[in-house]
Enzyme design. Structure first.
Site, PDB file in Angstrom:
ATOM      1  N   GLU A 166     -19.936  32.555  16.945  1.00 56.36           N
ATOM      2  CA  GLU A 166     -20.364  32.538  15.433  1.00 56.36           C
ATOM      3  C   GLU A 166     -21.647  32.624  15.122  1.00 56.36           C
ATOM      4  O   GLU A 166     -22.177  31.676  14.307  1.00 56.36           O
ATOM      5  CB  GLU A 166     -19.696  31.341  14.941  1.00 56.36           C
ATOM      6  CG  GLU A 166     -18.203  31.318  15.176  1.00 56.36           C
ATOM      7  CD  GLU A 166     -17.611  29.727  14.951  1.00 56.36           C
ATOM      8  OE1 GLU A 166     -18.228  29.100  14.093  1.00 56.36           O
ATOM      9  OE2 GLU A 166     -16.243  29.405  14.887  1.00 56.36           O
ATOM     10  N   GLU A 350     -10.845  30.795  19.417  1.00 54.88           N
ATOM     11  CA  GLU A 350     -10.662  29.568  18.676  1.00 54.88           C
ATOM     12  C   GLU A 350      -9.614  29.493  17.457  1.00 54.88           C
ATOM     13  O   GLU A 350      -9.524  30.557  16.689  1.00 54.88           O
ATOM     14  CB  GLU A 350     -12.017  29.076  18.071  1.00 54.88           C
ATOM     15  CG  GLU A 350     -12.947  28.622  18.665  1.00 54.88           C
ATOM     16  CD  GLU A 350     -14.093  28.118  18.037  1.00 54.88           C
ATOM     17  OE1 GLU A 350     -14.286  27.632  17.114  1.00 54.88           O
ATOM     18  OE2 GLU A 350     -15.235  28.173  18.531  1.00 54.88           O
TER      19      GLU A 350
HETATM   20  O1  IFM Z   1     -15.949  22.830  15.954  1.00 53.13           O
HETATM   21  C1  IFM Z   1     -16.432  24.187  15.521  1.00 53.13           C
HETATM   22  C2  IFM Z   1     -16.664  24.965  16.617  1.00 53.13           C
HETATM   23  O2  IFM Z   1     -17.728  24.740  17.148  1.00 53.13           O
HETATM   24  C3  IFM Z   1     -17.185  26.507  16.014  1.00 53.13           C
HETATM   25  N1  IFM Z   1     -15.840  26.960  15.118  1.00 53.13           N
HETATM   26  C4  IFM Z   1     -15.311  26.173  14.295  1.00 53.13           C
HETATM   27  C5  IFM Z   1     -15.057  24.757  14.797  1.00 53.13           C
HETATM   28  C6  IFM Z   1     -14.256  23.945  13.868  1.00 53.13           C
HETATM   29  O3  IFM Z   1     -15.137  23.687  12.680  1.00 53.13           O
END
Ligand code: IFM
Length: 443
Positions: A166, A350
């Site tokens: 990200e 994710e």
């Molecule tokens: O915890 C974070 C992760 O580190 C990056 N993506 C979003 C998750 C939730 O906020």
């Protein structure tokens, strides 16, 4: 056929990141990172929490891998902490840091769990921030040197690599909004950071190709593909425009399309420090794209906004992060990415939700029915997208375990394993067993 029946070669995993789970920040020669520093700024992180101890995965990874075996996953996405490998952000390499990831990778392979390694999940060595951080071009080169060290150390066993997690958050939360490390608020610096993150990614992919390592490599974006508030053409235009800053600024250069002109025109004060050859390096071909999805915003046309959109109120149930639960959004997003990338293989790197989880009175269980429904609904939407031709290769649930949720500290629980922060005891939640059954094909 069940709506959750996935191909037999599907990669099932969970995800974490070094600073969020490892702890042991002063052990075995690890250097300081920008998150160690940010956590010490008064008011920066809720309750003054830090990642000093986190879930102590640094010491407890054998227990965590045993739980992963019970879960039945065939992958684990984790990140390497740059300051463990190069405490000052440059050589010399800290062998004790390499040794930790050697042990972790060996233990995963032993358990038949494929390591999926993210090279950078936000823990920039402090020494590099002191030299200017991501707004400084040299940091992109430093990242490639670091990446080479990790490829050399683990490349004989790791087949799945991800460069950055990200970059949007690193650039815009870190250097524009100032709510993440290093806590800077400056639009000009934020866009410099964005370009250098893109460049760092490209250099690392080029180093991977030059080194002829045997695995595959991609990157992780958290795309924003908002839904238009109505079927009016102007709202469709607004939704398209809203995807520029969050998504196309990172995705289009990777695809060799350069930066979105419409976005740059909206902010004439932005200058991207592009040098000759940068765009070719950034567009070094990748093997797949990692997609992090949590929610889907809704936007409407707004002529007053530089980019012509405003966020609309949403009425769905929300998670503890206050994020609306929109399972159909992952289907729309995967399809958008499929079209936009010309069918590139995608991994959901994710997906998950934070809830107000509590242990049962006997302390042995944790009932989290909302997470089970969240997962069921999102997985069904992913499967539906695959049935419509989107090439999704795997799913990494965020997160394996409750962990340090950045500026919110330990107040948000995303895990399918509960972490008792008093003694670091692990308690699988009901969603753990639900996910186990999905993986086994029994749901
Ligand atoms: O915890 C974070 C992760 O580190 C990056 N993506 C979003 C998750 C939730 O906020």
């Amino acid at each position: 056929m069940s709506e959750l029946e996935f191909p037999t070669d599907f990669l099932w995993g969970t995800a974490t990141a070094s600073y969020q789970v490892e702890g042991a920040v002063k052990e075995d020669g690890r250097g300081r990172s920008i998150w160690d520093d940010f956590c010490r700024l008064p008011g920066a992180v809720r309750h003054g929490h830090t990642g000093d101890a986190a879930c102590d995965q640094y010491h407890r990874y054998p227990e965590d891998i045993a739980l992963m075996r019970e879960l039945g996953v065939n992958a684990y996405r984790f990140s390497v902490a740059w300051p463990r490998i190069q405490p000052e952000g440059t050589d010399p390499v800290n062998q004790a840091g390499i040794d930790y990831y050697d042990r972790l990778v060996d233990a995963l392979k032993e358990a038949d769990i494929e390591p999926m390694v993210t090279l950078y999940h936000w823990d920039l060595p402090s020494a590099l921030q002191e030299a200017g951080g991501w707004p400084e071009r040299s940091v992109a080169g430093r990242f490639a040197d670091y990446a080479r060290r990790v490829f050399d150390a683990l490349g004989d066993r790791v087949q799945l690599w991800l460069t950055l997690n990200e970059p949007l958050c690193s650039a815009f939360l870190g250097y524009l909004e100032g709510i993440h490390a290093p806590g800077v608020r400056d639009r000009r610096l934020a866009y410099r950071a964005a370009h250098h993150l893109n460049l760092a990614h490209g250099y690392a992919v080029a180093a991977f190709r030059d080194g002829a390592y045997s695995g595959r490599i991609g990157t992780v974006l958290n795309p924003w593909t908002p839904r238009p508030a109505t079927r009016r053409e102007e709202d469709f235009q607004a939704a398209d425009s809203a995807a520029d800053g969050h998504t196309r600024v990172f995705l289009d250069p990777l695809l060799g399309r350069g930066y979105p002109e419409r976005h740059l025109a909206a902010y004439p004060d932005i200058e991207l420090p592009i040098q000759e050859g940068d765009e070719e390096i950034i567009a070094t071909p990748i093997d797949y794209l990692g997609v992090n999805y949590y929610t889907e915003p809704v936007v409407a046309y707004d002529p007053e906004h530089p980019e012509g959109f405003r966020l609309c109120e949403q009425h769905q149930t929300r998670t503890a992060m206050d994020w609306p639960i929109v399972p159909a959004g992952i289907n729309r997003q995967l399809k958008w990415l499929h079209e936009h990338t010309g069918g590139m293989p995608l991994y959901v790197t994710e997906n998950g939700c934070a809830l107000e989880d509590q242990l049962s009175e006997d302390g042995d269980k944790c009932h989290d029915p909302t997470r089970i429904e969240y997962l069921r609904a999102h997985l069904a939407q992913i499967k539906a997208a695959m049935d419509d031709g989107v090439n999704v290769k795997g799913y990494m649930l965020w997160s394996f375990i409750d962990n340090f949720e950045w500026a919110k500290g330990y107040t948000k629980r995303f895990g399918i394993v509960y972490c008792d922060y008093t003694d670091r005891r692990r308690v699988p939640k009901n969603s753990f067993y639900f996910y186990r059954d999905v993986i086994a094909g029994f749901e």
